[in-house]
Design an enzyme around this catalytic site. Structure first.
Site, PDB file in Angstrom:
ATOM      1  N   ASN A   7       0.869  -1.173   0.000  1.00 20.39           N
ATOM      2  CA  ASN A   7       0.000   0.000   0.000  1.00 20.39           C
ATOM      3  C   ASN A   7       0.912   1.231   0.000  1.00 20.39           C
ATOM      4  OD1 ASN A   7      -1.782   2.045   0.546  1.00 20.39           O
ATOM      5  ND2 ASN A   7      -2.795   1.000   2.254  1.00 20.39           N
ATOM      6  N   ARG A  92      -2.358  -2.086  -3.617  1.00 24.36           N
ATOM      7  CA  ARG A  92      -3.507  -1.175  -3.504  1.00 24.36           C
ATOM      8  C   ARG A  92      -3.249   0.007  -4.434  1.00 24.36           C
ATOM      9  NH1 ARG A  92      -4.280   3.699   0.390  1.00 24.36           N
ATOM     10  NH2 ARG A  92      -6.447   4.217  -0.073  1.00 24.36           N
ATOM     11  N   HIS A 181     -11.883   4.390  -1.080  1.00 20.79           N
ATOM     12  CA  HIS A 181     -12.154   3.456   0.028  1.00 20.79           C
ATOM     13  C   HIS A 181     -13.036   2.291  -0.437  1.00 20.79           C
ATOM     14  CE1 HIS A 181     -11.681   6.935   3.146  1.00 20.79           C
ATOM     15  NE2 HIS A 181     -10.534   6.287   3.017  1.00 20.79           N
ATOM     16  N   GLY A 211     -12.282   7.070   9.160  1.00 16.85           N
ATOM     17  CA  GLY A 211     -10.918   6.977   9.693  1.00 16.85           C
ATOM     18  C   GLY A 211     -10.298   8.355   9.580  1.00 16.85           C
ATOM     19  N   GLY A 213      -9.073   9.472   6.778  1.00 21.68           N
ATOM     20  CA  GLY A 213      -9.880   9.813   5.611  1.00 21.68           C
ATOM     21  C   GLY A 213     -11.276   9.279   5.890  1.00 21.68           C
ATOM     22  N   ARG A 242      -8.447  16.845   5.807  1.00 20.19           N
ATOM     23  CA  ARG A 242      -9.041  17.269   4.528  1.00 20.19           C
ATOM     24  C   ARG A 242     -10.377  17.960   4.768  1.00 20.19           C
ATOM     25  NH1 ARG A 242      -8.661  11.583   1.615  1.00 20.19           N
ATOM     26  NH2 ARG A 242      -7.234  10.950   3.245  1.00 20.19           N
ATOM     27  N   ASP A 284      -6.249  14.166  15.144  1.00 13.83           N
ATOM     28  CA  ASP A 284      -6.596  12.868  15.716  1.00 13.83           C
ATOM     29  C   ASP A 284      -7.870  12.982  16.561  1.00 13.83           C
ATOM     30  OD1 ASP A 284      -4.902  10.085  16.390  1.00 13.83           O
ATOM     31  OD2 ASP A 284      -6.454  10.642  17.854  1.00 13.83           O
ATOM     32  N   GLY A 332     -11.268   3.463  11.965  1.00 10.80           N
ATOM     33  CA  GLY A 332     -10.856   3.871  13.317  1.00 10.80           C
ATOM     34  C   GLY A 332     -11.930   4.534  14.151  1.00 10.80           C
ATOM     35  N   ILE A 333     -12.586   5.545  13.600  1.00 11.38           N
ATOM     36  CA  ILE A 333     -13.596   6.279  14.366  1.00 11.38           C
ATOM     37  C   ILE A 333     -14.915   5.509  14.387  1.00 11.38           C
ATOM     38  CG2 ILE A 333     -14.953   8.421  14.413  1.00 11.38           C
ATOM     39  CD1 ILE A 333     -12.416   9.770  13.079  1.00 11.38           C
ATOM     40  N   GLY A 334     -15.332   5.019  13.228  1.00 10.11           N
ATOM     41  CA  GLY A 334     -16.609   4.297  13.127  1.00 10.11           C
ATOM     42  C   GLY A 334     -16.646   3.072  14.020  1.00 10.11           C
ATOM     43  N   GLU A 335     -15.509   2.384  14.135  1.00  4.29           N
ATOM     44  CA  GLU A 335     -15.458   1.157  14.935  1.00  4.29           C
ATOM     45  C   GLU A 335     -15.313   1.440  16.422  1.00  4.29           C
ATOM     46  OE1 GLU A 335     -12.180  -1.259  13.467  1.00  4.29           O
ATOM     47  OE2 GLU A 335     -12.856  -0.864  11.428  1.00  4.29           O
ATOM     48  N   GLU A 388      -8.611  -3.758   5.142  1.00  5.74           N
ATOM     49  CA  GLU A 388      -8.353  -3.589   3.716  1.00  5.74           C
ATOM     50  C   GLU A 388      -7.236  -4.506   3.230  1.00  5.74           C
ATOM     51  OE1 GLU A 388      -8.448   0.892   4.276  1.00  5.74           O
ATOM     52  OE2 GLU A 388      -9.080   0.720   2.195  1.00  5.74           O
TER      53      GLU A 388
HETATM   54  P1  ADP Z   1      -6.538   5.607   8.510  1.00  3.56           P
HETATM   55  O1  ADP Z   1      -7.504   6.352   7.660  1.00  3.56           O
HETATM   56  O2  ADP Z   1      -5.200   6.279   8.642  1.00  3.56           O
HETATM   57  O3  ADP Z   1      -6.443   4.122   8.251  1.00  3.56           O
HETATM   58  P2  ADP Z   1      -7.912   4.823  10.953  1.00  3.56           P
HETATM   59  O4  ADP Z   1      -9.016   4.071  10.296  1.00  3.56           O
HETATM   60  O5  ADP Z   1      -6.930   4.039  11.750  1.00  3.56           O
HETATM   61  O6  ADP Z   1      -7.147   5.776   9.973  1.00  3.56           O
HETATM   62  O7  ADP Z   1      -8.593   5.915  11.920  1.00  3.56           O
HETATM   63  C1  ADP Z   1      -7.813   6.806  12.632  1.00  3.56           C
HETATM   64  C2  ADP Z   1      -8.742   7.709  13.423  1.00  3.56           C
HETATM   65  O8  ADP Z   1      -9.523   6.905  14.313  1.00  3.56           O
HETATM   66  C3  ADP Z   1      -7.983   8.721  14.260  1.00  3.56           C
HETATM   67  O9  ADP Z   1      -8.584  10.009  14.165  1.00  3.56           O
HETATM   68  C4  ADP Z   1      -8.165   8.171  15.677  1.00  3.56           C
HETATM   69  O10 ADP Z   1      -8.144   9.172  16.643  1.00  3.56           O
HETATM   70  C5  ADP Z   1      -9.551   7.586  15.562  1.00  3.56           C
HETATM   71  N1  ADP Z   1      -9.822   6.668  16.671  1.00  3.56           N
HETATM   72  C6  ADP Z   1      -9.248   5.475  16.953  1.00  3.56           C
HETATM   73  N2  ADP Z   1      -9.747   4.981  18.103  1.00  3.56           N
HETATM   74  C7  ADP Z   1     -10.647   5.869  18.563  1.00  3.56           C
HETATM   75  C8  ADP Z   1     -11.510   5.960  19.700  1.00  3.56           C
HETATM   76  N3  ADP Z   1     -11.537   5.007  20.617  1.00  3.56           N
HETATM   77  N4  ADP Z   1     -12.294   7.047  19.821  1.00  3.56           N
HETATM   78  C9  ADP Z   1     -12.281   8.023  18.906  1.00  3.56           C
HETATM   79  N5  ADP Z   1     -11.506   8.009  17.815  1.00  3.56           N
HETATM   80  C10 ADP Z   1     -10.711   6.963  17.635  1.00  3.56           C
END
Ligand code: ADP
Length: 422
Positions: A7, A92, A181, A211, A213, A242, A284, A332-335, A388
């Protein structure tokens, strides 16, 4: 099959070695700030994934990849002893333009089209292409597959992918919505269908990849019919750095007022905007949520703007779907952010997306997908983990398996050396 997933970004390189039969990741590496003096690469091996750091000073992304292969052969913990142990390479590719609507085995017939896509993602595609050529030099008989971020969105109808600007820009420059994505949205949609125990082809889903993005996709009967990213991954909802979609006239206004050139404007919108632009200290989400709860007003505003834009996008896709069975949260955020899920869906209950606050708080083990809406919510809310790299590895395995079935010797001379440099 042992697959090396590559990637490549403009200044980063993420790789994994994946054994697809057992769906196991055996090695992870991440090179950052590539091209600079400070560039380093972390490499870690299963089972404990403790990181070792290597200097990558002033190397290109492709040279970092070559160096990773040297490390893999030399390190005692590495799962490979020689380069030939790598059975296939999955790359990728951010932009496949209108040339690629699905993953392909890279060969002499399509390498030219791959090169033509470079102008659609000038920060990412050229680095990926250099890696492909580097791997072809080092491992000429190891099949390489290209997996495109855009491919899943190839099913969008013209009314969704065309921009209301003069037609000549589409005809001459292929300016249209391509999305991104795609690998994650496709995977999330399939995981949600498995979770709901329904065929994907029966479902209407809104998948939210949140995430660094972020993009949101309307998946009708398993097909992407619209997505929030556009001609480039700058469009759509607000992201870490962004801007997402803004009034396009702002761009020319700032350029004129501040005498900013195109590259600088590009940088401002891609690297200085979004959550970072409003919060001012970090992109972040964890930092920003913490600061917001500590009373930082800019952080609070950034979070409110983020939530509002996601709610509007989900609502707009609900409006154009023929049915909506579930909203799927991933990345990251969604999960991981129960707080943001709660705040996003607090505004969407009137549409029938009703979160169960207790289920939402349960922190899933990694890899455990779950439904977090109340039992009789008309539209379910699912949380699924995205992977991914695993998806790229499995697509690579599937294509190489089929090609090998058709011709067991195909990899011997599938892409002659001389055509690589055409
Ligand atoms: P990328 O797009 O680089 O793959 P990720 O999918 O890993 O990114 O998402 C990164 C984002 O997820 C960051 O903004 C991070 O702060 C956020 N994140 C990860 N864990 C948590 C959490 N428990 N609560 C809120 N945000 C989170």
């Amino acid at each position: 099959m042992l697959v090396l997933v590559v990637n490549a970004g403009s200044s980063s390189l993420k790789c994994q070695l994946i054994e697809t039969d057992g769906k196991i990741c055996l090695m992870k590496s991440l090179a950052e700030r590539v091209g600079t003096e400070e560039a380093t690469m972390s490499v870690s091996f299963s089972p404990d994934f403790s990181k070792q750091r290597f200097s990558m000073t002033n190397l290109t992304v492709a040279q970092c990849l070559a160096k990773l292969l040297d490390i893999l052969v030399a390190e005692p913990d590495s799962p490979i002893r020689g380069l030939k142990d790598i059975e296939a390479i999955g790359n990728r590719i951010v932009a496949g333009g209108e040339y690629f609507s699905s993953s392909v085995i890279i060969d002499q017939n399509n390498i030219g089209d791959l090169k033509k896509c470079e102008e659609l993602a000038p920060l990412h595609n050229p680095a990926a292409d250099e890696c492909i050529l580097m791997m072809h030099e080092m491992l000429p008989h190891t099949p390489q597959v290209a997996v495109f971020d855009t491919a899943f969105h190839a099913t969008m109808p013209p009314k969704a992918y065309m921009y209301p600007i003069p037609m000549r820009y589409y005809k001459d420059y292929h300016i249209r919505r391509y999305g991104a994505h795609g690998t994650s949205h496709r995977y999330a949609a399939q995981q949600a269908a498995n979770l709901l125990d329904r065929p994907l082809s029966d479902l209407g889903l809104i998948t939210c990849h949140l995430g660094n993005g972020a993009s949101i996709t309307a998946v009708n009967h398993g097909k992407s019919i619209d997505t929030s990213m556009g001609f480039t991954p700058l469009a759509g909802v607000m992201m870490g750095t962004r801007s997402g979609t803004i009034d396009p006239a702002i761009v020319s206004y700032i350029m004129r007022r501040d005498n900013v050139d195109y590259d600088e404007m590009d940088r401002i919108l891609n690297k200085e905007s979004g959550m970072l632009g409003i919060a001012g200290f970090s992109s972040d989400m964890r930092d920003i949520l913490q600061a917001a709860s500590d009373g930082d007003e800019n952080a609070q505003l950034a979070v409110e703007m983020y939530i509002y834009r996601i709610q509007k996008k989900i609502g707009s896709y609900y409006a154009v779907m023929t049915r909506t069975d579930a909203v799927v949260m991933t990345a990251g955020i969604g999960e991981n952010s129960a707080e943001l899920r709660e705040r996003i869906f607090a505004g969407l209950a009137h549409m029938g997306m009703i979160l169960d606050k207790e289920k939402n708080q349960v922190i899933g083990d990694i890899g455990i997908n779950r439904v977090v809406s109340i039992d009789d919510s008309p539209i379910k809310i699912c949380v699924v983990t995205t992977d991914e790299e695993m998806r790229i590895a499995r697509e690579t395995d599937a294509l190489v398996f089929v090609a090998t079935m058709a011709n067991p010797d195909f990899a011997k001379d599938y892409w002659p050396q001389e055509s690589a440099n055409d």
